[in-house]
Design a protein around this motif. Sequence first.
Motif, PDB file in Angstrom:
ATOM      1  N   ILE A 281      -6.890   1.913   6.317  1.00 46.94           N
ATOM      2  CA  ILE A 281      -7.213   3.488   6.079  1.00 46.94           C
ATOM      3  C   ILE A 281      -8.200   3.497   4.798  1.00 46.94           C
ATOM      4  CG2 ILE A 281      -5.824   5.672   5.435  1.00 46.94           C
ATOM      5  CD1 ILE A 281      -3.614   4.733   7.030  1.00 46.94           C
TER       6      ILE A 281
ATOM      7  N   SER B 216      -8.887  11.852   0.392  1.00 48.92           N
ATOM      8  CA  SER B 216      -8.821  12.334   1.650  1.00 48.92           C
ATOM      9  C   SER B 216      -9.277  11.051   2.465  1.00 48.92           C
ATOM     10  CB  SER B 216      -9.837  13.465   1.965  1.00 48.92           C
ATOM     11  OG  SER B 216     -11.253  13.263   1.765  1.00 48.92           O
ATOM     12  N   VAL B 217      -8.669  11.052   3.876  1.00 52.87           N
ATOM     13  CA  VAL B 217      -9.269   9.928   4.633  1.00 52.87           C
ATOM     14  C   VAL B 217     -10.387  10.073   5.050  1.00 52.87           C
ATOM     15  CG1 VAL B 217      -8.193   8.721   6.904  1.00 52.87           C
ATOM     16  CG2 VAL B 217      -6.563   9.562   5.418  1.00 52.87           C
TER      17      VAL B 217
ATOM     18  N   SER C 282     -10.184   5.385   9.632  1.00 50.65           N
ATOM     19  CA  SER C 282      -9.014   4.923   9.615  1.00 50.65           C
ATOM     20  C   SER C 282      -9.105   4.220  11.077  1.00 50.65           C
ATOM     21  CB  SER C 282      -7.829   5.857   9.791  1.00 50.65           C
ATOM     22  OG  SER C 282      -6.563   5.457   9.946  1.00 50.65           O
TER      23      SER C 282
ATOM     24  N   THR D 294      -5.925   4.068  12.762  1.00 53.56           N
ATOM     25  CA  THR D 294      -4.737   4.595  13.252  1.00 53.56           C
ATOM     26  C   THR D 294      -4.919   6.336  13.336  1.00 53.56           C
ATOM     27  OG1 THR D 294      -2.303   4.908  13.053  1.00 53.56           O
ATOM     28  CG2 THR D 294      -3.610   4.928  11.125  1.00 53.56           C
ATOM     29  N   THR D 295      -4.076   6.629  14.232  1.00 57.52           N
ATOM     30  CA  THR D 295      -3.880   8.134  14.579  1.00 57.52           C
ATOM     31  C   THR D 295      -2.854   8.691  13.785  1.00 57.52           C
ATOM     32  OG1 THR D 295      -2.921   8.027  16.602  1.00 57.52           O
ATOM     33  CG2 THR D 295      -5.456   8.253  16.505  1.00 57.52           C
ATOM     34  N   ASN D 296      -2.112   7.604  13.239  1.00 55.03           N
ATOM     35  CA  ASN D 296      -0.453   8.048  12.664  1.00 55.03           C
ATOM     36  C   ASN D 296      -0.762   8.799  11.365  1.00 55.03           C
ATOM     37  OD1 ASN D 296       1.557   7.848  11.292  1.00 55.03           O
ATOM     38  ND2 ASN D 296       2.400   5.890  12.399  1.00 55.03           N
ATOM     39  N   SER D 297      -0.354  10.139  11.453  1.00 55.20           N
ATOM     40  CA  SER D 297      -0.518  11.083  10.457  1.00 55.20           C
ATOM     41  C   SER D 297       0.295  10.715   9.105  1.00 55.20           C
ATOM     42  CB  SER D 297      -0.370  12.422  10.794  1.00 55.20           C
ATOM     43  OG  SER D 297       0.697  12.741  11.238  1.00 55.20           O
ATOM     44  N   SER D 298       1.594  10.095   9.534  1.00 58.17           N
ATOM     45  CA  SER D 298       2.646   9.693   8.331  1.00 58.17           C
ATOM     46  C   SER D 298       1.902   8.581   7.626  1.00 58.17           C
ATOM     47  CB  SER D 298       3.684   9.245   8.797  1.00 58.17           C
ATOM     48  OG  SER D 298       4.222  10.222   9.458  1.00 58.17           O
TER      49      SER D 298
ATOM     50  N   LYS E 152      -1.450   7.856   7.258  1.00 59.75           N
ATOM     51  CA  LYS E 152      -2.554   8.359   6.745  1.00 59.75           C
ATOM     52  C   LYS E 152      -2.055   9.272   5.534  1.00 59.75           C
ATOM     53  CE  LYS E 152      -5.582   8.918  10.689  1.00 59.75           C
ATOM     54  NZ  LYS E 152      -6.307   9.804  11.373  1.00 59.75           N
ATOM     55  N   ASN E 153      -0.970   9.852   5.322  1.00 60.74           N
ATOM     56  CA  ASN E 153      -0.350  10.492   4.223  1.00 60.74           C
ATOM     57  C   ASN E 153       0.214   9.496   3.267  1.00 60.74           C
ATOM     58  OD1 ASN E 153      -0.712  13.117   5.144  1.00 60.74           O
ATOM     59  ND2 ASN E 153       1.155  13.316   6.437  1.00 60.74           N
TER      60      ASN E 153
END
Length: 86
Positions: A26, A42-43, A46, A48-52, A54-55
């Motif tokens: 990321i 801010s991303v 990435s 991945t599509t995993n929002s957790s 990314k957070n």
Amino acid sequence: LREELNGRHPVSFPSMQDEFNENAKIYVFIKVNSAGKVISASVSKSTTTNSSLKNIAIQKAKLLKFPESQNDIEEGTVLFNFVIKN
């Protein structure tokens, strides 16, 4: 963790251990003020599509501390490479 910030390298790192369940890279775009504090993150890219996940990367980026600079704001990208350990 990789950084590009006009030659400034982090002087303080947050703990890089966290709860996640996949390998991912990321890239987080950051802005750092003259005091060395990350003021926005801010991303930007990435694997991945995993929002957790990314957070987690955004929160870790905000905890980085850079050396002071005469420039008001500097921008760069940090790469968080999440790797599951066995």
